[in-house]
Design a protein around this motif. Sequence first.
Motif, PDB file in Angstrom:
ATOM      1  N   LEU A  85     -12.742   1.034   6.805  1.00  0.00           N
ATOM      2  CA  LEU A  85     -13.268   0.275   7.953  1.00  0.00           C
ATOM      3  C   LEU A  85     -14.785   0.415   8.066  1.00  0.00           C
ATOM      4  CD1 LEU A  85     -10.495   1.041  10.586  1.00  0.00           C
ATOM      5  CD2 LEU A  85     -10.856  -1.078   9.326  1.00  0.00           C
ATOM      6  N   VAL A  86     -15.301   1.615   7.788  1.00  0.00           N
ATOM      7  CA  VAL A  86     -16.756   1.808   7.810  1.00  0.00           C
ATOM      8  C   VAL A  86     -17.411   0.961   6.723  1.00  0.00           C
ATOM      9  CG1 VAL A  86     -18.575   3.516   7.359  1.00  0.00           C
ATOM     10  CG2 VAL A  86     -16.684   4.087   8.876  1.00  0.00           C
ATOM     11  N   PHE A  87     -16.787   0.929   5.535  1.00  0.00           N
ATOM     12  CA  PHE A  87     -17.326   0.110   4.447  1.00  0.00           C
ATOM     13  C   PHE A  87     -17.363  -1.363   4.840  1.00  0.00           C
ATOM     14  CE2 PHE A  87     -16.363  -2.704   0.886  1.00  0.00           C
ATOM     15  CZ  PHE A  87     -17.488  -2.492   0.097  1.00  0.00           C
TER      16      PHE A  87
ATOM     17  N   VAL B 177     -20.484  -6.085   5.953  1.00  0.00           N
ATOM     18  CA  VAL B 177     -20.725  -7.301   6.744  1.00  0.00           C
ATOM     19  C   VAL B 177     -22.135  -7.287   7.324  1.00  0.00           C
ATOM     20  CG1 VAL B 177     -20.030  -8.523   8.833  1.00  0.00           C
ATOM     21  CG2 VAL B 177     -18.299  -7.716   7.248  1.00  0.00           C
ATOM     22  N   CYS B 178     -22.584  -6.128   7.826  1.00  0.00           N
ATOM     23  CA  CYS B 178     -23.941  -6.041   8.378  1.00  0.00           C
ATOM     24  C   CYS B 178     -24.992  -6.275   7.295  1.00  0.00           C
ATOM     25  CB  CYS B 178     -24.150  -4.682   9.034  1.00  0.00           C
ATOM     26  SG  CYS B 178     -23.226  -4.477  10.561  1.00  0.00           S
ATOM     27  N   LEU B 179     -24.801  -5.682   6.112  1.00  0.00           N
ATOM     28  CA  LEU B 179     -25.750  -5.881   5.025  1.00  0.00           C
ATOM     29  C   LEU B 179     -25.815  -7.338   4.577  1.00  0.00           C
ATOM     30  CD1 LEU B 179     -25.286  -2.724   2.763  1.00  0.00           C
ATOM     31  CD2 LEU B 179     -27.268  -3.362   4.117  1.00  0.00           C
TER      32      LEU B 179
ATOM     33  N   PHE C 135      -9.512  -3.038   0.770  1.00  0.00           N
ATOM     34  CA  PHE C 135      -8.075  -2.789   0.891  1.00  0.00           C
ATOM     35  C   PHE C 135      -7.255  -3.145  -0.341  1.00  0.00           C
ATOM     36  CE2 PHE C 135      -9.478  -2.882   5.282  1.00  0.00           C
ATOM     37  CZ  PHE C 135      -8.816  -1.774   5.804  1.00  0.00           C
ATOM     38  N   THR C 136      -7.800  -3.895  -1.288  1.00  0.00           N
ATOM     39  CA  THR C 136      -7.003  -4.236  -2.461  1.00  0.00           C
ATOM     40  C   THR C 136      -7.532  -3.616  -3.745  1.00  0.00           C
ATOM     41  OG1 THR C 136      -8.249  -6.263  -2.922  1.00  0.00           O
ATOM     42  CG2 THR C 136      -6.352  -6.444  -1.452  1.00  0.00           C
TER      43      THR C 136
ATOM     44  N   ILE D  48     -18.154 -16.000   3.810  1.00  0.00           N
ATOM     45  CA  ILE D  48     -16.890 -15.326   3.498  1.00  0.00           C
ATOM     46  C   ILE D  48     -17.123 -13.830   3.368  1.00  0.00           C
ATOM     47  CG2 ILE D  48     -15.817 -17.309   2.393  1.00  0.00           C
ATOM     48  CD1 ILE D  48     -16.559 -16.029  -0.298  1.00  0.00           C
ATOM     49  N   GLY D  49     -18.138 -13.328   4.061  1.00  0.00           N
ATOM     50  CA  GLY D  49     -18.482 -11.916   3.956  1.00  0.00           C
ATOM     51  C   GLY D  49     -17.367 -10.991   4.402  1.00  0.00           C
ATOM     52  N   GLU D  50     -16.734 -11.290   5.550  1.00  0.00           N
ATOM     53  CA  GLU D  50     -15.668 -10.432   6.055  1.00  0.00           C
ATOM     54  C   GLU D  50     -14.490 -10.412   5.090  1.00  0.00           C
ATOM     55  OE1 GLU D  50     -16.986 -12.922   7.705  1.00  0.00           O
ATOM     56  OE2 GLU D  50     -18.029 -12.086   9.449  1.00  0.00           O
ATOM     57  N   CYS D  51     -14.131 -11.586   4.570  1.00  0.00           N
ATOM     58  CA  CYS D  51     -12.995 -11.678   3.648  1.00  0.00           C
ATOM     59  C   CYS D  51     -13.270 -10.877   2.380  1.00  0.00           C
ATOM     60  CB  CYS D  51     -12.738 -13.142   3.316  1.00  0.00           C
ATOM     61  SG  CYS D  51     -11.356 -13.406   2.221  1.00  0.00           S
ATOM     62  N   THR D  52     -14.476 -11.011   1.836  1.00  0.00           N
ATOM     63  CA  THR D  52     -14.828 -10.280   0.628  1.00  0.00           C
ATOM     64  C   THR D  52     -14.806  -8.784   0.883  1.00  0.00           C
ATOM     65  OG1 THR D  52     -16.238 -12.124  -0.004  1.00  0.00           O
ATOM     66  CG2 THR D  52     -16.581 -10.062  -1.161  1.00  0.00           C
TER      67      THR D  52
END
Length: 202
Positions: free
Chosen positions: A142-144, A149-151, A60-61, A50-54
Amino acid sequence: LQFGFVTIFVVAFPLAPLFALINNITEIRLDARKFITLLRRPVAERVKNIGECTALIIAFTSSFIEETFYKVFISPDGSLNGFLNFTLSDFNISDFPGDLNILSEPDTSVEYCKYQDYREPPTASNKYEYKTLYWQLATARLVFVSIFVCLVFIMTTLICWLIPDIPKSVKLQIRHENHIVNDVIIEEELKRAKYLGRRETP
């Protein structure tokens, strides 16, 4: 609750335990029927992570990116002093439509109000349009997300490599057992072939 009521009122109504037992048996059977025939389990979907979702939730929130951006690029001392004013934009009350009056009583001393957004002030030529700062923050978000996700991917891959699912000793034991099973199968097949060969010879 039911046990408490039965215990308290059994003196006044001696059949209370019997009715409680009947109620419990009936409720269990009705619940079983509901679970088996009337309800359906949700269809499970397997996901790797769930990396992308987190990352999207953080970016954004929450105000994490805005606060970090403010501390690094805007604040002179690297603190959050003045962060609230940084997130607010000005609005000229006279820009409201004529039939919309936000003040209960007309007050000539109030000219501007503030709202949370990154928009140009009413004195600018392109008033109330997004500032360049808004697009910088969107890019930072977006950079974050990309870095996060890469990390996460690198860390999970490294952990999986360092800590395997099956220890080496267990792998060796499984390989040894498979070798023994194969030897037993080959031996049994040889015995079977010899037995069938004897039966076929007159």
